[in-house]
Design a protein around this motif. Structure first.
Motif, PDB file in Angstrom:
ATOM      1  N   LYS A 240       0.823  -1.023  -0.054  1.00 11.43           N
ATOM      2  CA  LYS A 240      -0.030   0.134   0.003  1.00 11.43           C
ATOM      3  C   LYS A 240       0.979   1.469   0.004  1.00 11.43           C
ATOM      4  CE  LYS A 240      -3.958  -2.242   2.546  1.00 11.43           C
ATOM      5  NZ  LYS A 240      -4.784  -2.293   3.675  1.00 11.43           N
ATOM      6  N   PHE A 241       0.759   2.054  -0.963  1.00  4.77           N
ATOM      7  CA  PHE A 241       1.783   3.054  -1.020  1.00  4.77           C
ATOM      8  C   PHE A 241       0.851   4.468  -1.584  1.00  4.77           C
ATOM      9  CE2 PHE A 241       3.808  -0.467  -3.334  1.00  4.77           C
ATOM     10  CZ  PHE A 241       4.576  -0.962  -1.910  1.00  4.77           C
ATOM     11  N   ASP A 242      -0.144   4.772  -0.687  1.00  2.00           N
ATOM     12  CA  ASP A 242      -0.994   5.818  -0.963  1.00  2.00           C
ATOM     13  C   ASP A 242      -1.200   6.824   0.181  1.00  2.00           C
ATOM     14  OD1 ASP A 242      -2.338   4.290   0.801  1.00  2.00           O
ATOM     15  OD2 ASP A 242      -4.236   4.287  -0.206  1.00  2.00           O
ATOM     16  N   HIS A 243       0.234   7.146   0.876  1.00  2.00           N
ATOM     17  CA  HIS A 243       0.294   7.726   2.002  1.00  2.00           C
ATOM     18  C   HIS A 243       0.587   9.449   1.524  1.00  2.00           C
ATOM     19  CE1 HIS A 243      -0.417   4.212   4.453  1.00  2.00           C
ATOM     20  NE2 HIS A 243       0.322   3.705   3.941  1.00  2.00           N
ATOM     21  N   GLY A 244       0.646   9.727   0.699  1.00  2.00           N
ATOM     22  CA  GLY A 244       0.599  11.289   0.116  1.00  2.00           C
ATOM     23  C   GLY A 244       1.755  11.804  -0.433  1.00  2.00           C
ATOM     24  N   PHE A 245       2.797  11.461   0.313  1.00  7.61           N
ATOM     25  CA  PHE A 245       4.168  12.103  -0.020  1.00  7.61           C
ATOM     26  C   PHE A 245       4.855  11.586  -1.336  1.00  7.61           C
ATOM     27  CE2 PHE A 245       8.654  13.512  -0.107  1.00  7.61           C
ATOM     28  CZ  PHE A 245       8.306  14.932  -0.300  1.00  7.61           C
ATOM     29  N   ALA A 246       4.499  11.799  -2.478  1.00  8.36           N
ATOM     30  CA  ALA A 246       4.817  11.118  -3.833  1.00  8.36           C
ATOM     31  C   ALA A 246       6.160  11.154  -4.108  1.00  8.36           C
ATOM     32  CB  ALA A 246       3.982  11.722  -4.839  1.00  8.36           C
ATOM     33  N   VAL A 247       6.710  10.120  -4.637  1.00 12.45           N
ATOM     34  CA  VAL A 247       7.831   9.840  -5.342  1.00 12.45           C
ATOM     35  C   VAL A 247       8.320  11.214  -6.335  1.00 12.45           C
ATOM     36  CG1 VAL A 247       9.515   8.415  -6.948  1.00 12.45           C
ATOM     37  CG2 VAL A 247       7.916   7.467  -4.964  1.00 12.45           C
ATOM     38  N   ASP A 248       7.534  11.766  -7.046  1.00 14.05           N
ATOM     39  CA  ASP A 248       7.772  12.592  -7.665  1.00 14.05           C
ATOM     40  C   ASP A 248       8.438  13.920  -6.707  1.00 14.05           C
ATOM     41  OD1 ASP A 248       7.315  11.670 -10.270  1.00 14.05           O
ATOM     42  OD2 ASP A 248       5.396  12.573 -10.521  1.00 14.05           O
TER      43      ASP A 248
END
Length: 305
Positions: A240-248
């Protein structure tokens, strides 16, 4: 000398402006309304500002200059150095509309150079500038539990600290202009290394056949414990990788760190490597995943999901 403040002292400020309503700025500005302040907002996409006003009240302005009219303090949270200059400088910028002796507080994660530049530009106008990048991510902004690292003069910091406390658990004056941004770079360097190490540890344990939920519970009580392990370990295992601080955004931040390291001569071999790994995540289609997605990269390389 640094100064850490967690004051809950009364705040005499009543009218403020907030420029930039992204995933961080939107809830941060909302906390100011909840604290009873009169808030005027500006956002490059006007529809987002209208949405914020419909949800929180206050007012929206068409330009930064209009937004800061009559504001006692001005806050901003935008994307990068160029975005920051675009809302601060020029005939429609914030500095053109701010009254003398007003403090501009910048929450953007940007370069130390732009903080020093804008601080120097503010002084002849009788204005004050505080660079105040934050740590805590989208969840911290929403819950009002950010950590804020500030650069600027002590008198200006003392004026803005009570208002910052409306969305922070700790506010620290690190040093002169640019020091807040440098402290945020230290934070991002540390986080990048921790997330990669945690990703490797979990991936290794999974491939060794261990019950990693149990293992993380055990080692989370010892020397390996960290915020990343306690808050992201289980979600990393679950993919689950939807915690807000994006890789971009992390790549943008690490680019700032690497540029500063070139100037000051610091060696950042691990940071440079992890930046490349985040580049792999982008190329694999995970640009909007949060930063804990480094484990996803490892699983892809291992031939997994």
């Amino acid at each position: 000398m640094s100064q850490t403040v967690t004051s809950t002292s009364p705040n005499p400020v009543r009218r403020v402006a907030f420029l930039g309503l992204g995933v961080m700025g939107y809830p941060m500005a909302g906390h100011l309304v909840k604290a009873g302040l009169d808030v005027t907002v500006y956002n490059r996409t006007a529809a987002k500002a209208a949405q914020w006003v419909a949800e929180h009240g206050g007012r929206a302005a068409a330009t930064p200059r209009e937004a800061v009219q009559g504001a006692e303090l001005v806050f901003a949270c935008v994307g990068n150095d160029d975005d920051l200059r675009s809302i601060v400088l020029g005939p429609d910028g914030a500095f053109a509309g701010m009254a003398r002796d007003t403090v501009f507080v910048d929450h953007t994660t940007a370069s130390a150079n732009v903080a020093r530049e804008l601080s120097a530009s503010a002084a002849p106008l009788g204005l004050h500038f505080i660079d105040a990048p934050v740590s805590g991510g989208q969840s911290g902004a929403q819950s009002g539990k950010l950590t804020i690292m500030c650069g600027g003069d002590a008198a200006s910091f003392a004026r803005v600290e009570p208002t910052l406390a409306h969305y922070a658990v700790a506010v620290t004056l690190i040093g002169a202009a640019g020091a807040g941004q440098l402290a945020k770079m230290v934070n991002q360097i540390a986080v990048a290394g921790l997330v990669q190490a945690l990703s490797e540890a979990i991936n290794f344990g999974e491939r060794a056949g261990l019950d990693m939920a149990l293992v993380l519970d055990v080692i989370g009580k010892g020397a390996a414990a960290s915020w990343q392990m306690n808050n992201r370990g289980q979600t990393m295992m679950a993919g689950k990788f939807d915690h807000g601080f994006a890789v971009d955004w992390m790549r943008k931040d690490l680019g700032v760190c690497l540029d500063e390291a070139k100037r000051n001569g610091a060696a950042l071999p691990v940071t440079a490597l992890v930046d490349q790994f985040y580049g792999d995540v982008q190329r694999l289609g995970g640009s909007r995943f949060d930063t804990s997605s480094l484990i996803w990269r490892l699983r892809k390389l291992d031939g997994g999901a």
